[in-house]
Design a protein around this motif. Sequence first.
Motif, PDB file in Angstrom:
ATOM      1  N   VAL A   1       0.829  -1.198   0.000  1.00  0.00           N
ATOM      2  CA  VAL A   1       0.000   0.000   0.000  1.00  0.00           C
ATOM      3  C   VAL A   1       0.868   1.255   0.000  1.00  0.00           C
ATOM      4  CG1 VAL A   1      -1.767   1.294   1.248  1.00  0.00           C
ATOM      5  CG2 VAL A   1      -1.920  -1.191   1.099  1.00  0.00           C
TER       6      VAL A   1
ATOM      7  N   LEU B   1       0.653   4.531  -2.778  1.00  0.00           N
ATOM      8  CA  LEU B   1       0.220   5.865  -2.368  1.00  0.00           C
ATOM      9  C   LEU B   1       0.655   6.994  -3.312  1.00  0.00           C
ATOM     10  CD1 LEU B   1       0.468   5.861   1.537  1.00  0.00           C
ATOM     11  CD2 LEU B   1      -1.577   5.810   0.099  1.00  0.00           C
TER      12      LEU B   1
ATOM     13  N   ALA C   1      -5.227   4.876   1.971  1.00  0.00           N
ATOM     14  CA  ALA C   1      -5.539   4.267   0.673  1.00  0.00           C
ATOM     15  C   ALA C   1      -7.041   4.192   0.449  1.00  0.00           C
ATOM     16  CB  ALA C   1      -4.907   2.875   0.588  1.00  0.00           C
TER      17      ALA C   1
END
Length: 291
Positions: free
Chosen positions: A37, A41, A139
Motif C-alpha cells: 500500500v 500511495l 488508501a
Amino acid sequence: MCTGAECRRRESAGQARRLAVTGTRLCLTCRERLVQVLGRLPALYEECARRIDGSSNGVREKTSGGALPGMPLNTAALEVRSSILAVLSSWAAVVAEQRRVPGPRRTVPLLTAFLRRHADWLVTHEAAGELSQEVARLARGAWRVIDPGPQRRVTIGDCVEHGCPGGLTAVVRPDRPAVPAEISCDASPEHHWLGHQWLQLSRRLGARAALTAPGEDTGGIRADRHETGEPEAQPVTWFTAADVARLWSIPSGTVYRHASQQKWRRHSKQGRTYYHHADVLRTLSALRRSP
C-alpha cells in the motif's frame, strides 16, 4: 498477536488475529500489505490531484476568494492529499530521528520510498500497528475520491464494537460487481469490514440482528407486518439478489440457485424481488462453515 490493519479487521469480524513474526509487531500478511500500500500511495496521491477541481467525480463545492473565485473544488481530494503527506512525513520523521539517518524531502514518492526501505525496522516499532492502520485508511480514502461511482447504501444495524454509538452501513457498487462491498461505521472510520466478512460480523450483531433498511432506493426494504406475517417487534430487512451477490462476493446465479433450493422467503415490490435476511444468513453461514 499481530496489530496490523488486516488482522484488526479479522478480529472485528470475529476471527482470530494472526501471530506476529518473531521480533516484530506484524504478521507476514500485514507486513506485505503495508509495503504494497505504501508503494501505491504516490499514484493515488496524483490521481486525487486530478480530481481537485471536482470535474472527475461530480463532488463539487463552491469556494470564494483567492486567485480563482468561485472555482469548484473537490474538498475530499484536497483533504486526502493533505492527510497522505502529513502521515507519511510524520512517520519519516520518526525513522530519521530514532535511526539517526537523514530524512527525505517532503514529497510523497520520496517519503514512501524512504519508509519502504526502512520497513524491516518499522515493523518492529511499538507503533507498527498504528502505521499499518493509518496507511490502510489513507488508501481507502484515496480510492473513495478516485473511484466513487454510483453507490447503494444498505443499513445493517448498530456498530458491534463495544461502546461505539455508530451505525453500520453496507455500500455496494451496482456498476462494479468485482468491487467488494464495504461495511463501515458512521461514527468510527476504523470500524470497517469488507463484504466477505459479513458472515462473521453478523454473528457479533447477536441480539441486534433485527436489521433495518432505509428504503427501496437502497436495495433493501423493510416490509410491513401485514405483508410478511412477521411480528411487529421484529423488523425485517430484505435484500435483492444483487445485494447478496456483492455483500458475499458470489455470482448472482448462485444466489438465485440458493433462493430456489432453500426456499428463501421473498417479497416483491414494484417488479423487484427481495429475499429475507434471516434465510440468506442461514444458508450462506452454513456454506462458509462447511469444509
